[in-house]
Write an enzyme that holds these catalytic residues in place. Structure first.
Site: not given
Ligand code: UT7
Length: 345
Positions: A135, A271, A301
């Site tokens: 990216c 980005h 993204n």
């Molecule tokens: O250009 C490449 C660079 N990439 C990035 O910059 C990505 C950086 N990271 C992020 O943007 C975020 O970490 C994500 C959007 C990928 C995930 O968001 P988050 O707030 O960090 O969520 P998490 O992975 O900590 O998960 C929180 C909760 C979990 O459930 P529990 O364990 O709290 O019950 C996940 O299973 O959200 C759940 N979850 C979802 N729920 C509904 C994770 N993805 C999803 C989803 N829909 N798509």
């Protein structure tokens, strides 16, 4: 307005490498974009994976994204963006000395997407190559193009960021499938007609974080292992923290190298990975959101294409004026990062 203090840096944080532009001033003469017509909404995703429109909007800022139709390739998106950028900058294809395509999703290992674009534009002779920095690729490509033009090795360089990430998405992985999408953006770089153009840079990488965003198992050799269909995998929360930190540190590092205060920045074009990352970084840097460009809601993204898509929208919305000081910043798999400060022409 008060001058913001640079953040205290953790002792284990990787030192940032900054440098000033030298030689003749270089500017972006014109921009072009292209996104597939096919739109995938959050509601569509609700039917494909366990997620919700509300979760995606609140946790990422994304409402919809564009996904390539069968037959649409990275090359075909790139060439459309290139044509618009050439028209916007009043540059004829035969004036190009170099074509640089930043992509993580070339249509094949070779020939390069850049050579395909060159062939389609009908400009034999110009040097053409692809560059892979995930990216961060668009910023790396801008820096390479700027170096060629500022040194006089080239007068006119076409930089493109183009991706068809959708074909590498694991559609059952809700941690990535709701984020990544397809698109292309292009910029023509030429000697600045007036003003400073690009002023200062910060580029770097830390390969110790190679496993945080991957496509194909890197410990098996990725493509080389004969893995059938490599898929994007990401340690989302770890990347989130890295991204926020590196946005903040790059903003201060580039501003210091350019000899300006954060308050002097008219527009921050980051980005587009997650609106929460952008907002957290802007808040801690001290930039109000009126001076931050966010259009992840429309495109998701698109990796190397996001910054060009955001610059193009900013220009269209009248948020980029001649003389504005613009901070561009990216980060991505590698781990890589890159930022620059430029005076808009
Ligand atoms: O250009 C490449 C660079 N990439 C990035 O910059 C990505 C950086 N990271 C992020 O943007 C975020 O970490 C994500 C959007 C990928 C995930 O968001 P988050 O707030 O960090 O969520 P998490 O992975 O900590 O998960 C929180 C909760 C979990 O459930 P529990 O364990 O709290 O019950 C996940 O299973 O959200 C759940 N979850 C979802 N729920 C509904 C994770 N993805 C999803 C989803 N829909 N798509």
């Amino acid at each position: 307005m008060a001058i913001k203090a640079a953040p205290r840096v953790r002792s284990d944080a990787v030192p940032l490498r900054t440098f000033r532009s030298t030689g003749r001033p270089v500017a972006i003469a014109g921009l072009g974009i292209h996104a597939p017509e096919n739109v995938l909404t959050n509601q569509d995703l609700e039917r494909m994976v366990e997620t919700s429109d509300q979760w995606i909007r609140e946790r990422t800022g994304i409402k919809r994204r564009h996904i390539a139709e069968p037959g649409t390739t990275t090359f075909s998106l790139a060439v459309e963006a290139a044509r618009e950028a050439l028209a916007a900058s009043a540059v004829r294809p035969e004036e190009l000395d170099m074509i640089l395509v930043a992509t993580s999703t070339p249509d094949g290992p070779f020939p390069s997407v850049a050579c395909r674009v060159q062939g389609e534009l009908g400009v034999p002779g110009a040097c053409a190559m692809d560059l892979l920095a995930a990216c961060t690729g668009f910023v790396y490509a801008l820096s390479a193009a700027e170096a060629y033009v500022s040194s006089g090795r080239a007068d006119t360089v076409l930089v493109i960021g183009a991706e068809v990430l959708s074909r590498l998405i694991d559609w059952k992985d809700r941690g990535t499938s709701v984020i990544f999408a397809d698109g292309a953006a292009a910029a023509v770089l030429r000697p600045a007609q007036r003003g400073a153009g690009f002023v200062a840079w910060c580029l770097g990488s830390d390969g110790r974080g190679y496993d945080q965003i991957t496509c194909g198992n890197p410990t098996l050799g990725g493509y080389a292992s004969g893995e059938s269909t490599p898929r994007i995998a990401m340690k989302g929360p770890d990347v989130f923290k890295f991204a926020t930190d590196i946005f903040i540190r790059q903003a201060f590092a580039v501003a210091e190298e350019a000899g300006i205060d954060i308050d002097d920045i008219d527009l921050f074009v980051p980005h587009q990975a997650n609106s929460r990352i952008i907002e957290a970084a802007a808040r801690r840097v001290g930039l109000p959101m009126e001076r931050v460009m966010v259009n992840i809601d429309e495109y998701g993204n698109t990796s190397t294409a996001t910054i060009g898509l955001a610059l193009h929208d900013a220009l269209r919305q009248g948020r980029l004026k001649s003389g504005d000081r613009v901070l561009i910043a990216g980060f991505g798999s590698g781990l890589t990062w890159g930022a620059c400060l430029l005076e808009w022409e």
